[in-house]
Design an enzyme around this catalytic site. Sequence first.
Site, PDB file in Angstrom:
ATOM      1  CE  LYS A 128      -4.390   1.254   0.259  1.00 45.80           C
ATOM      2  NZ  LYS A 128      -5.597   0.608  -0.276  1.00 45.80           N
ATOM      3  CG  ASP A 168      -7.382   3.526  -0.805  1.00 42.21           C
ATOM      4  OD1 ASP A 168      -8.016   2.468  -0.753  1.00 42.21           O
ATOM      5  OD2 ASP A 168      -7.290   4.296   0.176  1.00 42.21           O
TER       6      ASP A 168
HETATM    7  P1  NDP Z   1     -12.943   8.027  -2.359  1.00 44.15           P
HETATM    8  O1  NDP Z   1     -11.845   8.986  -2.183  1.00 44.15           O
HETATM    9  O2  NDP Z   1     -13.495   7.818  -3.730  1.00 44.15           O
HETATM   10  O3  NDP Z   1     -14.162   8.410  -1.413  1.00 44.15           O
HETATM   11  C1  NDP Z   1     -14.084   8.480  -0.027  1.00 44.15           C
HETATM   12  C2  NDP Z   1     -15.408   9.035   0.449  1.00 44.15           C
HETATM   13  O4  NDP Z   1     -15.520   8.874   1.856  1.00 44.15           O
HETATM   14  C3  NDP Z   1     -15.594  10.490   0.175  1.00 44.15           C
HETATM   15  O5  NDP Z   1     -16.941  10.703  -0.139  1.00 44.15           O
HETATM   16  C4  NDP Z   1     -15.230  11.161   1.506  1.00 44.15           C
HETATM   17  O6  NDP Z   1     -15.817  12.417   1.699  1.00 44.15           O
HETATM   18  C5  NDP Z   1     -15.833  10.165   2.430  1.00 44.15           C
HETATM   19  N1  NDP Z   1     -15.313  10.176   3.790  1.00 44.15           N
HETATM   20  C6  NDP Z   1     -14.037  10.178   4.216  1.00 44.15           C
HETATM   21  N2  NDP Z   1     -13.990  10.086   5.549  1.00 44.15           N
HETATM   22  C7  NDP Z   1     -15.278   9.981   5.956  1.00 44.15           C
HETATM   23  C8  NDP Z   1     -15.920   9.815   7.203  1.00 44.15           C
HETATM   24  N3  NDP Z   1     -15.207   9.731   8.325  1.00 44.15           N
HETATM   25  N4  NDP Z   1     -17.260   9.701   7.224  1.00 44.15           N
HETATM   26  C9  NDP Z   1     -17.995   9.785   6.097  1.00 44.15           C
HETATM   27  N5  NDP Z   1     -17.450   9.950   4.894  1.00 44.15           N
HETATM   28  C10 NDP Z   1     -16.121  10.050   4.828  1.00 44.15           C
HETATM   29  O7  NDP Z   1     -12.436   6.631  -1.735  1.00 44.15           O
HETATM   30  P2  NDP Z   1     -12.931   5.173  -2.078  1.00 44.15           P
HETATM   31  O8  NDP Z   1     -14.390   5.161  -2.260  1.00 44.15           O
HETATM   32  O9  NDP Z   1     -12.053   4.635  -3.139  1.00 44.15           O
HETATM   33  O10 NDP Z   1     -12.536   4.378  -0.745  1.00 44.15           O
HETATM   34  C11 NDP Z   1     -13.425   4.247   0.371  1.00 44.15           C
HETATM   35  C12 NDP Z   1     -12.948   3.129   1.263  1.00 44.15           C
HETATM   36  O11 NDP Z   1     -12.901   1.895   0.529  1.00 44.15           O
HETATM   37  C13 NDP Z   1     -11.540   3.295   1.847  1.00 44.15           C
HETATM   38  O12 NDP Z   1     -11.481   2.675   3.109  1.00 44.15           O
HETATM   39  C14 NDP Z   1     -10.675   2.496   0.868  1.00 44.15           C
HETATM   40  O13 NDP Z   1      -9.457   2.080   1.436  1.00 44.15           O
HETATM   41  C15 NDP Z   1     -11.598   1.324   0.596  1.00 44.15           C
HETATM   42  N6  NDP Z   1     -11.334   0.583  -0.620  1.00 44.15           N
HETATM   43  C16 NDP Z   1     -11.316   1.186  -1.841  1.00 44.15           C
HETATM   44  C17 NDP Z   1     -11.110   0.441  -2.987  1.00 44.15           C
HETATM   45  C18 NDP Z   1     -11.229   1.043  -4.346  1.00 44.15           C
HETATM   46  O14 NDP Z   1     -11.236   0.275  -5.325  1.00 44.15           O
HETATM   47  N7  NDP Z   1     -11.356   2.350  -4.491  1.00 44.15           N
HETATM   48  C19 NDP Z   1     -10.807  -0.992  -2.917  1.00 44.15           C
HETATM   49  C20 NDP Z   1     -10.903  -1.548  -1.595  1.00 44.15           C
HETATM   50  C21 NDP Z   1     -11.123  -0.766  -0.500  1.00 44.15           C
HETATM   51  P3  NDP Z   1     -15.060  13.780   1.332  1.00 44.15           P
HETATM   52  O15 NDP Z   1     -15.295  13.930  -0.152  1.00 44.15           O
HETATM   53  O16 NDP Z   1     -15.731  14.794   2.142  1.00 44.15           O
HETATM   54  O17 NDP Z   1     -13.614  13.603   1.687  1.00 44.15           O
END
Ligand code: NDP
Length: 448
Positions: A128, A168
């Site tokens: 990572k 990510d």
């Molecule tokens: P993104 O950057 O696309 O989105 C993250 C989202 O979460 C944003 O909407 C952000 O809001 C919001 N956010 C962050 N912190 C919080 C919180 N404490 N409460 C509510 N909302 C929050 O990331 P991903 O969707 O790619 O990733 C999300 C999760 O999934 C992570 O844990 C990542 O490690 C995991 N993951 C992702 C993969 C992928 O393919 N993308 C694969 C496997 C796991 P804001 O815009 O305000 O920051």
Amino acid sequence: MITNEYLNRVLADVKQRDPNQPEFLQAVEEVFESLQLVVDKHPEWEKAGLIERFVEPERMVMFRVPWVDDNGVTHVNRGYRVQFNSAIGPYKGGLRFHPSVNLSVIKFLGFEQILKNSLTTLPMGGGKGGSDFDPKGKSDAEIMRFCQSFMTELYRHIGQFTDTPAGDIGVGAREVGYMFGQYKKIVDRFDGGVITGKGLTYGGSLARTEATGYGICYFSDEVLKYNGKSFEGQDVIVSGSGNVAQYCAQKVFQLGGKVIAMSDSKGYIYDPNGINLDVLFDIKQNRRARISVYADEVAGAKYVEGCANIWEVPCNIAMPCASQNEMDEEGAKKVIANGAFAVFEGANMPLTPGAINAVRGAGLLYTPGKASNAGGVATSGLEMSQNSIRMSWSFEEVDEKLHNIMKSIFQACLKASIECGHPGDMMLGANVAGFLKVAEAMMAQGVV
Ligand code: NDP
């Protein structure tokens, strides 16, 4: 409670060595709790230092990332790549750009990635990386300059047979494109398999964008079926509104559920009619705006400040898809009190240990992110396969492969849970099934 002496000794050593890495320690402790049943049966692992090696990354790289903003001002961020374990394949895992990124966060993610990648059945080790850079509010040109600077150091550590990063939090198709472009320029080769999450015109895979979210639902659906339930007619909370949350929500609707609340890091939206995903996707993907805009534009919807408050919304199924530790014990207790019957993790480690205990203790169905969100990295593996054979598969072909992988992950977790005497315990099953393959490979390869 960990009773195995060997595991307790290693855990104490890790705590002493890295006392300032709370997320990493949390992940290690959670995994150790599941592993004691199998460690008890393998006294030879202690002599081989297997667990000590398992918790220590093979290599960690930290580097300076200088970049110049649109006003000519220079900034310096810190870049990371943790190459945790290559026993079953080249390191593989995403890059996260977020101000909260530090060594502890990257190590916890890399550690979880080892088990997740093992569960996919594909030959991928765990790694990572990322940076404490905040992409929010930056212009495209600033993002490009940052990504180029980041890759100017990272390129020497990666390759399709060494380490293949992906996206990510904060790293989507735009960032991957800029990083791939810089890599190609430096090495003067079109090495498609060096990074995944690429755009479709230059080696990306159809369905990669949807894969993590869809995979979470395919896995959850198997768990529901095993327990005689389904998504049909259920009110669902999907926290977050990024890549994972968006496509998780889309698949929930396709499976007959209704997503009634979603969030960003500032607050949540509630729409009793079900979130209108056309509007949400436009807000997040095209306008890159805050989620609060949704409530301004959709009649009947409301916006509430404070992302953690989302757990006060009554639902049947809660799917945390935003970030680590986003549901604490208090949040979990609200979900339980409101009558939910399942918490399916979508993000990596979104529940605190207190929340996990509360949810499991109350008898709710619970699935850990390392199993349910493995569809993202699995489809990254499929992207690399397509790059290697120089072909691209249709959306339907990739989606079908993803669906089958998620079913097989469920079966592997179920089998391990049964063998450990706790049928259906997905947390135990995921940790044990993921670990056993890595342990066998590490033992076979000697002390390296
Ligand atoms: P993104 O950057 O696309 O989105 C993250 C989202 O979460 C944003 O909407 C952000 O809001 C919001 N956010 C962050 N912190 C919080 C919180 N404490 N409460 C509510 N909302 C929050 O990331 P991903 O969707 O790619 O990733 C999300 C999760 O999934 C992570 O844990 C990542 O490690 C995991 N993951 C992702 C993969 C992928 O393919 N993308 C694969 C496997 C796991 P804001 O815009 O305000 O920051």
